[in-house]
Write a protein that holds these residues in place. Structure first.
Motif, mmCIF file in Angstrom:
data_model
loop_
_atom_site.group_PDB
_atom_site.id
_atom_site.type_symbol
_atom_site.label_atom_id
_atom_site.label_comp_id
_atom_site.label_asym_id
_atom_site.label_seq_id
_atom_site.Cartn_x
_atom_site.Cartn_y
_atom_site.Cartn_z
ATOM 1 N N MET A 52 0.842 -1.186 0.000
ATOM 2 C CA MET A 52 0.000 0.000 0.000
ATOM 3 C C MET A 52 0.885 1.247 0.000
ATOM 4 O O MET A 52 1.795 1.365 -0.799
ATOM 5 C CB MET A 52 -0.931 -0.014 1.211
ATOM 6 C CG MET A 52 -2.194 0.832 1.033
ATOM 7 S SD MET A 52 -3.135 0.934 2.551
ATOM 8 C CE MET A 52 -4.611 0.054 2.109
ATOM 9 N N ALA A 53 0.688 2.101 0.929
ATOM 10 C CA ALA A 53 1.367 3.393 0.863
ATOM 11 C C ALA A 53 2.812 3.317 1.319
ATOM 12 O O ALA A 53 3.184 2.457 2.084
ATOM 13 C CB ALA A 53 0.620 4.388 1.738
ATOM 14 N N GLU A 54 3.592 4.200 0.849
ATOM 15 C CA GLU A 54 4.928 4.350 1.398
ATOM 16 C C GLU A 54 5.225 5.836 1.465
ATOM 17 O O GLU A 54 4.566 6.645 0.821
ATOM 18 C CB GLU A 54 5.967 3.650 0.542
ATOM 19 C CG GLU A 54 6.021 4.170 -0.857
ATOM 20 C CD GLU A 54 7.377 3.892 -1.477
ATOM 21 O OE1 GLU A 54 7.397 3.341 -2.560
ATOM 22 O OE2 GLU A 54 8.401 4.238 -0.863
ATOM 23 N N ASN A 55 6.181 6.170 2.233
ATOM 24 C CA ASN A 55 6.496 7.570 2.403
ATOM 25 C C ASN A 55 7.983 7.739 2.534
ATOM 26 O O ASN A 55 8.626 7.100 3.352
ATOM 27 C CB ASN A 55 5.797 8.105 3.650
ATOM 28 C CG ASN A 55 5.954 9.596 3.757
ATOM 29 O OD1 ASN A 55 7.036 10.072 4.086
ATOM 30 N ND2 ASN A 55 4.914 10.332 3.458
ATOM 31 N N GLY A 87 -8.506 5.043 1.582
ATOM 32 C CA GLY A 87 -8.001 4.525 2.857
ATOM 33 C C GLY A 87 -6.672 5.162 3.211
ATOM 34 O O GLY A 87 -6.445 5.575 4.350
ATOM 35 N N ASN A 88 -5.786 5.263 2.217
ATOM 36 C CA ASN A 88 -4.483 5.883 2.445
ATOM 37 C C ASN A 88 -4.618 7.343 2.846
ATOM 38 O O ASN A 88 -3.952 7.806 3.775
ATOM 39 C CB ASN A 88 -3.628 5.805 1.174
ATOM 40 C CG ASN A 88 -2.894 4.499 1.078
ATOM 41 O OD1 ASN A 88 -2.692 3.822 2.078
ATOM 42 N ND2 ASN A 88 -2.498 4.142 -0.129
ATOM 43 N N VAL A 89 -5.477 8.062 2.126
ATOM 44 C CA VAL A 89 -5.659 9.483 2.425
ATOM 45 C C VAL A 89 -6.169 9.638 3.849
ATOM 46 O O VAL A 89 -5.673 10.462 4.626
ATOM 47 C CB VAL A 89 -6.637 10.131 1.414
ATOM 48 C CG1 VAL A 89 -7.056 11.515 1.886
ATOM 49 C CG2 VAL A 89 -6.002 10.205 0.035
ATOM 50 N N LEU A 90 -7.143 8.797 4.218
ATOM 51 C CA LEU A 90 -7.690 8.872 5.581
ATOM 52 C C LEU A 90 -6.607 8.586 6.610
ATOM 53 O O LEU A 90 -6.509 9.269 7.637
ATOM 54 C CB LEU A 90 -8.831 7.855 5.742
ATOM 55 C CG LEU A 90 -10.227 8.362 5.399
ATOM 56 C CD1 LEU A 90 -11.219 7.200 5.423
ATOM 57 C CD2 LEU A 90 -10.668 9.462 6.358
ATOM 58 N N ALA A 100 -0.339 11.755 0.636
ATOM 59 C CA ALA A 100 -0.709 10.601 -0.186
ATOM 60 C C ALA A 100 -0.286 10.797 -1.641
ATOM 61 O O ALA A 100 0.093 9.860 -2.319
ATOM 62 C CB ALA A 100 -2.208 10.347 -0.085
ATOM 63 N N PHE A 101 -0.379 12.057 -2.118
ATOM 64 C CA PHE A 101 -0.011 12.335 -3.510
ATOM 65 C C PHE A 101 1.407 12.886 -3.613
ATOM 66 O O PHE A 101 1.810 13.414 -4.639
ATOM 67 C CB PHE A 101 -1.013 13.318 -4.138
ATOM 68 C CG PHE A 101 -2.403 12.772 -4.206
ATOM 69 C CD1 PHE A 101 -2.682 11.670 -5.001
ATOM 70 C CD2 PHE A 101 -3.436 13.346 -3.475
ATOM 71 C CE1 PHE A 101 -3.965 11.153 -5.067
ATOM 72 C CE2 PHE A 101 -4.719 12.827 -3.528
ATOM 73 C CZ PHE A 101 -4.987 11.732 -4.314
ATOM 74 N N TYR A 102 2.146 12.757 -2.520
ATOM 75 C CA TYR A 102 3.504 13.299 -2.412
ATOM 76 C C TYR A 102 4.372 12.916 -3.597
ATOM 77 O O TYR A 102 5.109 13.730 -4.137
ATOM 78 C CB TYR A 102 4.118 12.765 -1.115
ATOM 79 C CG TYR A 102 5.494 13.272 -0.795
ATOM 80 C CD1 TYR A 102 5.666 14.543 -0.236
ATOM 81 C CD2 TYR A 102 6.622 12.490 -1.018
ATOM 82 C CE1 TYR A 102 6.924 15.009 0.083
ATOM 83 C CE2 TYR A 102 7.885 12.960 -0.705
ATOM 84 C CZ TYR A 102 8.025 14.213 -0.151
ATOM 85 O OH TYR A 102 9.260 14.667 0.164
ATOM 86 N N LEU A 108 -2.064 16.183 -9.791
ATOM 87 C CA LEU A 108 -2.966 15.202 -9.187
ATOM 88 C C LEU A 108 -3.497 15.710 -7.864
ATOM 89 O O LEU A 108 -4.658 15.520 -7.527
ATOM 90 C CB LEU A 108 -2.212 13.886 -8.949
ATOM 91 C CG LEU A 108 -2.311 12.820 -10.020
ATOM 92 C CD1 LEU A 108 -1.620 11.558 -9.563
ATOM 93 C CD2 LEU A 108 -3.777 12.536 -10.360
ATOM 94 N N TYR A 109 -2.620 16.356 -7.108
ATOM 95 C CA TYR A 109 -3.069 16.860 -5.814
ATOM 96 C C TYR A 109 -4.141 17.922 -6.014
ATOM 97 O O TYR A 109 -5.175 17.904 -5.356
ATOM 98 C CB TYR A 109 -1.897 17.426 -4.993
ATOM 99 C CG TYR A 109 -2.403 18.212 -3.816
ATOM 100 C CD1 TYR A 109 -2.951 17.548 -2.716
ATOM 101 C CD2 TYR A 109 -2.419 19.606 -3.831
ATOM 102 C CE1 TYR A 109 -3.492 18.250 -1.655
ATOM 103 C CE2 TYR A 109 -2.957 20.324 -2.776
ATOM 104 C CZ TYR A 109 -3.478 19.647 -1.684
ATOM 105 O OH TYR A 109 -4.026 20.337 -0.647
#
Lengths: 245, 368, 182
Positions: B1-4, C22-25, C158-160, C166-167
């Motif tokens: 899923m996400a990564e940062n 879900g990621n944004v939340l 999330a859109f980093y 996109l952001y």
């Protein structure tokens, strides 16, 4: 008195546990000579197989890892990746390489791992007492093919050099034999070639050596040499199967 | 899923899957090589590391099989590198031969098992049915692996770092026993820099590096002479396992003081159980939790102490299996707690207990 | 709803951005200093086309990662509505994408249904993919579980890694969704 030849310095023993007439001792000596000539003993990491050569660490004076059956090409892959500046030698028999470890050798060859492989083909499982190997000839009697190997149900012997030659990333493949002085000298040249290829960064290089197993074959040593000449050479022709240089 | 990949202070609050945190922790802990084969539900780890290890110029290789992957781990470890592999239950079964060789060769490595349902191909849901396999060695021969059981993404990250240190310190394979829930869970966690567990680790004088200036090293897995060979080797390993048992038993308790019922669980089930326990606690019911962080060595001393303190306490073992850790609980408590007071609630087939299910099970015990 | 655990179900077709919401939340919760824990469907389950994410948000420690009864939901398409509606606690707010769910044909339920014409609106905005963020905006306004500022901060993270554009379109989508609810 002039000393013409002595035991190679990288060989630690003047006696091995190999049976009388066995080919492993000859191949061991050739390795020792080439390692001495190239001066690579202190850079060398050897993978010992499962089979008669399992105790190689008792005979060669270098770093050794004792691998699971057939897995040496995977083990060697990792060692070479960790130490790309070291010399990695893979020593395998026919059961080890062409039966239980077929996947590992094919994929190591396909990735073009820069390793040197010595594949000892004596058409039987020596260590366990002469069972049928993937390289056992048609009609050859072993303890697990007591009436002789048949094509039906057991398939034909696998020609490893020819098989690996189909993979584009293999760089040097040669089949030699140690049934005569002439062929022993050719085998040494081939070993030197596959070692030099790794040192030069050429890539995956292998020599398949047809070797005697008189005890496994249940014949006197002299007949074992004849068996190679009369039987094995017909099915396993000697020669260079790949040389991309 | 996400990564940062946020840059900034030393410790970052980041969002990741458990399977991804495992990968990042390995990189931070100085893992040089990673070898694996894809399998659900752990594939995020190789996917994550494929990308990150390329960025960091480390060694990533997707092996041709689980068997090859673990033997690559064996080779890299013998060569002196920090090395990791990851898989899920059927893949871990395939790796057992290699794990036995690694244990026999006294080599350190880290193995991640994101456990799924079995036997056979089973399914891809979370399970804890590999407990026997992990805690009893798993392959052939007399050996043990240290087994750490994270129950959050933070612990996935922290325990992988610990695992590398423990493996190097004791020269044993260390297994991280995750599961399909913990591996897939997305949670924020503190991505702190690598914190070594030990001030100094023993130098790897045994590693295969070429024998320049020293005697050759042999990574040996064969001892043909039974009397002074393999027997001595096994005794030496046994001494080491005893030492590990005396030094490394990790567990934590929650509301165990004067509890009437103590739930015993690890991994995902420990968190599911805690939800149910808290609900009972608010109703005034004295229920506690004994949570294992090491599955081997098993924290038997700690559990016995609790059993002695809490008179007439009942234990409820909860597992996503048909009852494997249950046997260790029974063995640990056999002198202090009657067997009938050790109860079990579990489910196989990759199904997980729910907070409500655990709550009802506890109510049942109280009302009996 | 601020003092207890909020358990959110987000469901839809694969490609509708269910996991992304879900990621944004989750990022928004980090911004807001709240605890969060999320699980998405995986493996064979998602190969069939439906995607599901479950997110717990709380001011306290989140224990069970397993959500039995969600008490808030965003549902993006009709099959997901039929599949999941009975798992949601009765009386809970359920934000539905009315562009893709015909409530006249949908099964009756005892939920606080909020209709958002998200997909059609997103098409008018020029990017069908932001329908999920329109839904998120509506959900945030309806429930007030997070400050809108936290969500826009979460979106930034999330859109980093994506394109900056996109952001911005997602920010507009979020505001539009937010303003759709009275």
């Amino acid at each position: 008195m002039n000393i013409i030849k002595t035991q190679p310095k990288s060989i630690t023993t003047d006696s091995t546990k190999y049976c009388p007439g066995c080919g492993h001792g000859i191949i061991l000596r050739l390795i020792g000579e080439v390692v001495d000539e190239l001066g690579i003993r202190e850079r060398m990491i050897l993978t010992a197989p499962v089979g008669c050569a399992v105790v190689l660490y008792d005979y060669i004076f270098c770093d050794v890892v004792e691998c699971a059956h057939g897995r040496a090409p995977a083990v060697g892959t990792a060692i070479k990746r960790v130490h790309p500046d070291k010399f990695v030698l893979i020593y395998q028999g026919d059961g080890d390489l062409a039966a239980i470890g077929m996947a590992e050798i094919i994929h190591a060859a396909n990735r073009g791992e820069n390793m040197s492989v010595i594949f000892v083909n004596n058409a039987t499982y020596g260590m366990t007492g002469g069972q049928m190997a993937p390289t056992t000839l048609i009609g050859q009697k072993t303890t697990t093919s007591p009436s002789g190997r048949t094509v039906k149900g057991m398939g034909k012997p696998i020609r490893v050099c020819e098989l690996l030659a189909t993979l584009e990333e293999t760089k040097y493949l040669e089949r030699t034999s140690i049934n005569s002085v002439r062929n022993i000298n050719k085998t040494k040249a081939a070993i030197r070639k596959v070692f030099q290829n790794q040192l030069n960064g050429i890539g995956f290089s292998m020599v398949e050596v047809l070797s005697m197993c008189p005890v496994g074959w249940k014949v006197p040593p002299i007949e074992a040499v004849q068996f190679i000449e009369e039987q094995m050479l017909n099915y396993f022709p000697l020669g260079v199967y790949k040389d991309t240089e | 899923m996400a990564e940062n990949n946020d840059t900034g202070s030393d410790t970052k609050r980041v969002l990741m899957k458990g399977n991804e945190a495992v990968g990042e922790a390995a990189i931070k802990a100085g893992c040089l090589c990673y070898f694996a084969y894809p399998i659900t539900p752990q594939t995020e780890t190789p996917e994550y590391l494929a990308k990150r290890m390329e960025q960091e110029n480390l060694i990533f290789l997707q092996a041709e099989s689980e068997v090859a992957a673990i033997n690559m781990v064996f080779g890299a470890s013998a060569a002196g590198a920090r090395v990791m592999t990851s898989s899920s239950s059927p893949g871990i079964s395939l790796k057992q031969e290699g794990i036995s060789y690694i244990a026999g060769g006294e080599l350190p490595c880290v193995i991640i098992n994101v456990v799924r349902g079995g036997p056979g191909l089973g399914n891809i849901e979370a399970a804890q049915a590999d407990y026997f396999q992990s805690t009893r060695g798993g392959g052939h021969g007399d050996y043990r692996c240290i087994v750490l059981a994270p129950n959050s993404v933070q612990e996935c990250y922290d325990m992988v770092m610990n695992a590398f240190d423990l493996a190097d310190f004791y020269r044993v394979p260390v297994i991280i026993q995750s599961d399909g829930i913990i591996g897939q869970l997305v949670e924020p966690f503190d991505m702190h820099p690598y914190k070594p567990m030990f001030e100094k680790l023993p130098p790897k004088t045994w590693a295969l590096t070429g024998c320049a200036g020293r005697k050759p090293n042999v990574v040996r897995t064969l001892y043909l002479n039974p009397a002074n060979g393999l027997e001595m080797h096994n005794r030496k390993l046994e001494e080491r396992y005893k030492k590990i048992h005396s030094e490394l038993r990790w567990s934590e308790t929650y509301n165990c003081d004067d509890a009437d019922i103590i739930v015993i669980a690890y991994g995902a089930t420990s968190r599911i159980a805690k939800s149910a326990i808290k609900k009972h606690n608010t109703n005034g019911v004295k229920v506690g939790l004994f949570r294992l962080k090491t599955l081997w060595p098993w924290p038997d001393v700690e559990l016995v102490e609790i059993a002695k303190k809490n008179k007439d306490v009942k234990f409820l073992v909860i597992e996503m299996s048909m009852g494997q850790m249950l046997e260790d609980v029974q063995l640990s408590l056999m002198d202090v707690v009657p067997k009938k007071d050790i109860l079990f609630y579990g489910m196989g087939g990759g199904w997980n207990p729910t907070p409500d299910g655990v709550y009802e099970k506890i109510s049942e015990i109280i009302n009996k | 709803m601020s003092d207890k655990e909020i358990n959110i179900l987000i469901a839809g077709f694969g490609g509708q951005g269910v996991i992304l919401v879900g990621n944004v939340l989750a990022y928004s919760c980090i911004d807001a200093g709240k605890n969060v824990c999320a699980m998405a469907s995986y493996g064979a389950e998602v190969r069939g086309g439906t995607a599901k994410a479950l997110i717990s948000i709380s001011d306290y420690e989140i224990d069970s990662p397993i959500i039995e009864r969600p008490n808030l939901a965003i549902i993006m398409n009709a099959p997901s509505f039929i599949k999941y509606i009975d798992t949601i606690l009765p009386g809970s707010p359920v934000i539905i994408n009315s562009s893709m769910i015909d409530m006249d044909k949908a099964p009756k339920s005892k939920h606080d249904i909020v209709k958002v014409d998200a997909t059609n609106f997103a098409i008018r905005m020029g990017n069908i993919k932001v329908a999920n963020i329109v839904m998120l905006g509506a959900m945030i306004k309806k429930t007030g579980i997070l400050e809108p500022q936290s969500v826009t901060n979460g979106m930034k993270r999330a859109f980093y890694k994506g394109k900056k554009g996109l952001y911005y379109i997602n920010e507009s989508a979020f505001k539009a969704g937010y303003d759709m609810i009275a």
